[in-house]
Design a protein around this motif. Structure first.
Motif, PDB file in Angstrom:
ATOM      1  N   ALA A   1     -36.027   2.457 -28.542  1.00  0.00           N
ATOM      2  CA  ALA A   1     -35.660   2.616 -29.948  1.00  0.00           C
ATOM      3  C   ALA A   1     -35.459   1.263 -30.623  1.00  0.00           C
ATOM      4  CB  ALA A   1     -34.394   3.458 -30.058  1.00  0.00           C
ATOM      5  N   LEU A   2     -34.652   0.389 -30.031  1.00  0.00           N
ATOM      6  CA  LEU A   2     -34.346  -0.896 -30.647  1.00  0.00           C
ATOM      7  C   LEU A   2     -35.527  -1.860 -30.599  1.00  0.00           C
ATOM      8  CD1 LEU A   2     -30.673  -1.411 -29.438  1.00  0.00           C
ATOM      9  CD2 LEU A   2     -31.455  -0.950 -31.752  1.00  0.00           C
ATOM     10  N   GLY A   3     -36.477  -1.601 -29.700  1.00  0.00           N
ATOM     11  CA  GLY A   3     -37.682  -2.423 -29.649  1.00  0.00           C
ATOM     12  C   GLY A   3     -38.752  -1.979 -30.617  1.00  0.00           C
ATOM     13  N   GLY A   4     -38.511  -0.890 -31.373  1.00  0.00           N
ATOM     14  CA  GLY A   4     -39.469  -0.414 -32.357  1.00  0.00           C
ATOM     15  C   GLY A   4     -40.465   0.598 -31.850  1.00  0.00           C
ATOM     16  N   HIS A   5     -40.412   0.904 -30.551  1.00  0.00           N
ATOM     17  CA  HIS A   5     -41.419   1.785 -29.946  1.00  0.00           C
ATOM     18  C   HIS A   5     -41.278   3.225 -30.435  1.00  0.00           C
ATOM     19  CE1 HIS A   5     -44.291   2.892 -26.792  1.00  0.00           C
ATOM     20  NE2 HIS A   5     -44.448   1.606 -26.576  1.00  0.00           N
ATOM     21  N   LEU A   6     -40.054   3.725 -30.505  1.00  0.00           N
ATOM     22  CA  LEU A   6     -39.857   5.122 -30.900  1.00  0.00           C
ATOM     23  C   LEU A   6     -40.370   5.390 -32.300  1.00  0.00           C
ATOM     24  CD1 LEU A   6     -38.060   5.444 -28.327  1.00  0.00           C
ATOM     25  CD2 LEU A   6     -36.552   6.847 -29.738  1.00  0.00           C
ATOM     26  N   TYR A   7     -40.198   4.445 -33.185  1.00  0.00           N
ATOM     27  CA  TYR A   7     -40.574   4.660 -34.589  1.00  0.00           C
ATOM     28  C   TYR A   7     -42.047   4.989 -34.728  1.00  0.00           C
ATOM     29  CZ  TYR A   7     -40.794   4.032 -39.638  1.00  0.00           C
ATOM     30  OH  TYR A   7     -40.969   4.241 -40.982  1.00  0.00           O
TER      31      TYR A   7
ATOM     32  N   GLY B   1     -40.478 -29.270  -7.415  1.00  0.00           N
ATOM     33  CA  GLY B   1     -39.302 -29.077  -6.580  1.00  0.00           C
ATOM     34  C   GLY B   1     -38.098 -28.601  -7.355  1.00  0.00           C
ATOM     35  N   GLU B   2     -38.291 -28.278  -8.621  1.00  0.00           N
ATOM     36  CA  GLU B   2     -37.196 -27.891  -9.505  1.00  0.00           C
ATOM     37  C   GLU B   2     -37.232 -26.381  -9.753  1.00  0.00           C
ATOM     38  OE1 GLU B   2     -35.520 -29.510 -13.724  1.00  0.00           O
ATOM     39  OE2 GLU B   2     -37.631 -28.933 -13.679  1.00  0.00           O
ATOM     40  N   GLY B   3     -36.197 -25.691  -9.326  1.00  0.00           N
ATOM     41  CA  GLY B   3     -36.081 -24.270  -9.610  1.00  0.00           C
ATOM     42  C   GLY B   3     -35.526 -24.046 -11.002  1.00  0.00           C
ATOM     43  N   GLN B   4     -35.466 -22.817 -11.410  1.00  0.00           N
ATOM     44  CA  GLN B   4     -34.901 -22.514 -12.728  1.00  0.00           C
ATOM     45  C   GLN B   4     -34.459 -21.058 -12.802  1.00  0.00           C
ATOM     46  OE1 GLN B   4     -37.890 -22.507 -16.006  1.00  0.00           O
ATOM     47  NE2 GLN B   4     -39.343 -23.105 -14.403  1.00  0.00           N
ATOM     48  N   ARG B   5     -33.692 -20.781 -13.828  1.00  0.00           N
ATOM     49  CA  ARG B   5     -33.234 -19.422 -14.092  1.00  0.00           C
ATOM     50  C   ARG B   5     -34.168 -18.790 -15.110  1.00  0.00           C
ATOM     51  NH1 ARG B   5     -26.809 -18.453 -14.157  1.00  0.00           N
ATOM     52  NH2 ARG B   5     -26.779 -16.189 -13.919  1.00  0.00           N
ATOM     53  N   VAL B   6     -34.614 -17.573 -14.822  1.00  0.00           N
ATOM     54  CA  VAL B   6     -35.539 -16.851 -15.687  1.00  0.00           C
ATOM     55  C   VAL B   6     -34.789 -15.673 -16.295  1.00  0.00           C
ATOM     56  CG1 VAL B   6     -37.671 -15.517 -15.794  1.00  0.00           C
ATOM     57  CG2 VAL B   6     -37.534 -17.529 -14.299  1.00  0.00           C
ATOM     58  N   ASP B   7     -34.804 -15.580 -17.613  1.00  0.00           N
ATOM     59  CA  ASP B   7     -34.049 -14.575 -18.359  1.00  0.00           C
ATOM     60  C   ASP B   7     -35.049 -13.707 -19.120  1.00  0.00           C
ATOM     61  OD1 ASP B   7     -32.593 -13.204 -20.310  1.00  0.00           O
ATOM     62  OD2 ASP B   7     -31.910 -15.015 -21.331  1.00  0.00           O
ATOM     63  N   VAL B   8     -35.178 -12.439 -18.738  1.00  0.00           N
ATOM     64  CA  VAL B   8     -36.138 -11.520 -19.352  1.00  0.00           C
ATOM     65  C   VAL B   8     -35.385 -10.443 -20.128  1.00  0.00           C
ATOM     66  CG1 VAL B   8     -37.962  -9.827 -18.930  1.00  0.00           C
ATOM     67  CG2 VAL B   8     -37.884 -11.939 -17.593  1.00  0.00           C
ATOM     68  N   SER B   9     -35.725 -10.278 -21.405  1.00  0.00           N
ATOM     69  CA  SER B   9     -35.154  -9.226 -22.244  1.00  0.00           C
ATOM     70  C   SER B   9     -36.123  -8.057 -22.324  1.00  0.00           C
ATOM     71  CB  SER B   9     -34.892  -9.770 -23.657  1.00  0.00           C
ATOM     72  OG  SER B   9     -34.779  -8.718 -24.600  1.00  0.00           O
ATOM     73  N   VAL B  10     -35.676  -6.875 -21.898  1.00  0.00           N
ATOM     74  CA  VAL B  10     -36.540  -5.698 -21.968  1.00  0.00           C
ATOM     75  C   VAL B  10     -36.860  -5.351 -23.416  1.00  0.00           C
ATOM     76  CG1 VAL B  10     -36.715  -3.234 -21.452  1.00  0.00           C
ATOM     77  CG2 VAL B  10     -35.754  -4.799 -19.751  1.00  0.00           C
ATOM     78  N   GLN B  11     -35.891  -5.491 -24.312  1.00  0.00           N
ATOM     79  CA  GLN B  11     -36.142  -5.217 -25.728  1.00  0.00           C
ATOM     80  C   GLN B  11     -37.305  -6.064 -26.244  1.00  0.00           C
ATOM     81  OE1 GLN B  11     -33.306  -6.638 -28.602  1.00  0.00           O
ATOM     82  NE2 GLN B  11     -33.732  -4.996 -30.051  1.00  0.00           N
ATOM     83  N   GLU B  12     -37.337  -7.339 -25.882  1.00  0.00           N
ATOM     84  CA  GLU B  12     -38.413  -8.215 -26.335  1.00  0.00           C
ATOM     85  C   GLU B  12     -39.746  -7.838 -25.702  1.00  0.00           C
ATOM     86  OE1 GLU B  12     -36.889 -12.072 -25.456  1.00  0.00           O
ATOM     87  OE2 GLU B  12     -35.384 -11.988 -27.052  1.00  0.00           O
TER      88      GLU B  12
END
Length: 401
Positions: free
Chosen positions: A142-148, A188-199
């Motif tokens: 709904a908040l991602g616009g799919h339902l509309y 050699g550098e790791g990182q944090r990955v942040d995924v938003s389902v809404q996006e």
């Protein structure tokens, strides 16, 4: 991805990400509480020799290993950190862990292994007003616009009944984690990955987002019947055949020369079969004149085309459509998907025998053809903690590998 180790603490979204990585050849180890993660018991369930198990859990967790660990205890956190020394990627989601748990585990993981990729799947991502909000898949659709955009225009919006948002988020997280892993291999550098389902859901709207920005057009939803962008009238897109349904926009939907040629071929076929109503050629149905057609005329031509299509089987329509380039396509049922000769020829389905559970099923697990590194064959999903002893026994040798 042979030699790559992934630790997964998940519900559905994280399990999808882990499933993609396992298919690509990674060793994916589920880190579960004693007795197994709650997602194992999500509905609907299927009967197996182990009792009632979640169908979704079985679908997205084959080919993985499982260890049980109390991650909330100090001892469990220390053991998790040691596991991270041998890992390349950690995948988790908000249905399994709170933000506080993610922060605690992420800090320990990155301290133990600075090259590690720590991927999180969250409803709305971090660092914004909705950071601390939980959400269901329906909320995110709904908040991602799919339902509309789903359902008929004369009804309220409707959701897709499958959890498409969580599944999409999991697939995108696997892709993002691999990008970060590629960076880690180089630097050699790791990182944090942040995924938003809404996006991720907004991304699936594709040209609907551009229609608003360029044309100022807030597209209307439409199921079988919808109003396409520049039209003054509603068009039918789903048509009943003698034995099923097809997707077809014969008139009034744009598409240029290809649409004009498609309609001409359709009318020729209809005339051969005695469907020669003057309405078929009354208007410039797909050229410049299409934008001035009345709804009354469109409804009249639709009635004639509908009676023709309903007299044909889906196979008849497809055979002629392919030969004469008529722009229609069958709508497959689930049974139709399994019977589809294109999928069979491509080897999409692979058999999974799971004698411990008493299951033998076909899985759509061959989703890409890689010439040098083919996807892994499916293996049974693990019992809770099935690999705990084997993996943790290595600790006595000074390594968890």
């Amino acid at each position: 991805m042979n030699g790559v180790r992934v630790l997964e603490l998940s519900a559905l979204a994280g399990a999808v990400a882990g499933r993609v990585l396992a298919d690509l050849g990674a060793e994916v180890i589920k880190v579960e509480p004693e007795g197994g993660e709650p997602f194992r018991r999500s509905v609907p369930t299927v009967p197996t020799a182990y009792g009632e198990e979640s169908g979704a859990w079985l679908a997205f967790n084959h080919g993985k290993k499982s260890v049980t660990l109390d991650i909330d205890s100090d001892e469990g956190l220390a053991t998790f950190a040691r596991l991270c020394k041998t890992a390349d990627i950690v995948v988790t989601d908000w249905e399994r862990l709170t933000l506080a748990q993610m922060d605690r585990l992420g800090a320990a993981a990155r301290d133990a292994n600075p090259a590690l990729v720590f991927a999180e799947i969250l409803p709305f991502g971090r660092g914004a007003p909705y950071q601390d909000y939980a959400a269901t898949d329906t909320t995110l659709q709904a908040l991602g616009g799919h339902l509309y955009l789903n359902g008929d225009v004369d009804r309220p919006p409707v959701r897709i009944s499958l959890p498409v948002g969580l599944i999409q988020g999991g697939a995108e997280a696997a892709s993002a984690a691999l990008m970060a892993y590629h960076h880690s291999l180089k630097t050699g550098e790791g990182q944090r990955v942040d995924v938003s389902v809404q996006e991720c859901i907004v991304w699936t709207l594709l040209n609907s987002t551009m229609a608003w920005q360029i044309l100022g057009l807030n597209e209307m939803r439409g199921g079988a019947i919808r109003k396409e962008r520049a039209n003054r009238f509603f068009t039918r897109l789903v048509w009943e055949t003698k034995d099923g349904y097809i997707f077809f926009g014969p008139v009034g939907g744009g598409g240029g020369a290809a649409r004009i040629k498609s309609y001409e071929a359709l009318v020729k076929w209809m005339n051969e079969d005695g469907f020669d109503d003057p309405i078929l050629t009354k208007n410039d149905w797909n050229g410049d004149g299409q934008f001035f057609i009345s709804q009354e005329d469109y409804d009249a031509v639709t009635a004639v085309i509908m009676s023709f299509i309903k007299a044909k089987t889906t196979e008849e329509l497809m055979e002629r459509a392919v030969r004469e380039r008529i722009l229609l396509a069958p709508i497959s049922s689930v049974a139709g998907v399994f019977e589809n000769r294109q999928f069979r020829a491509r080897g999409l389905f692979r058999k999974l025998d799971d004698p411990a559970r008493g299951l033998s099923v076909e899985l759509p697990s061959h989703w890409a053809n890689l010439s040098e590194t083919p996807l892994a064959d499916p293996r049974p999903a693990p019992a809770p903690g099935a690999d705990t002893d084997a993996i943790f026994a290595k600790e006595t040798e000074g390594s968890l590998t």
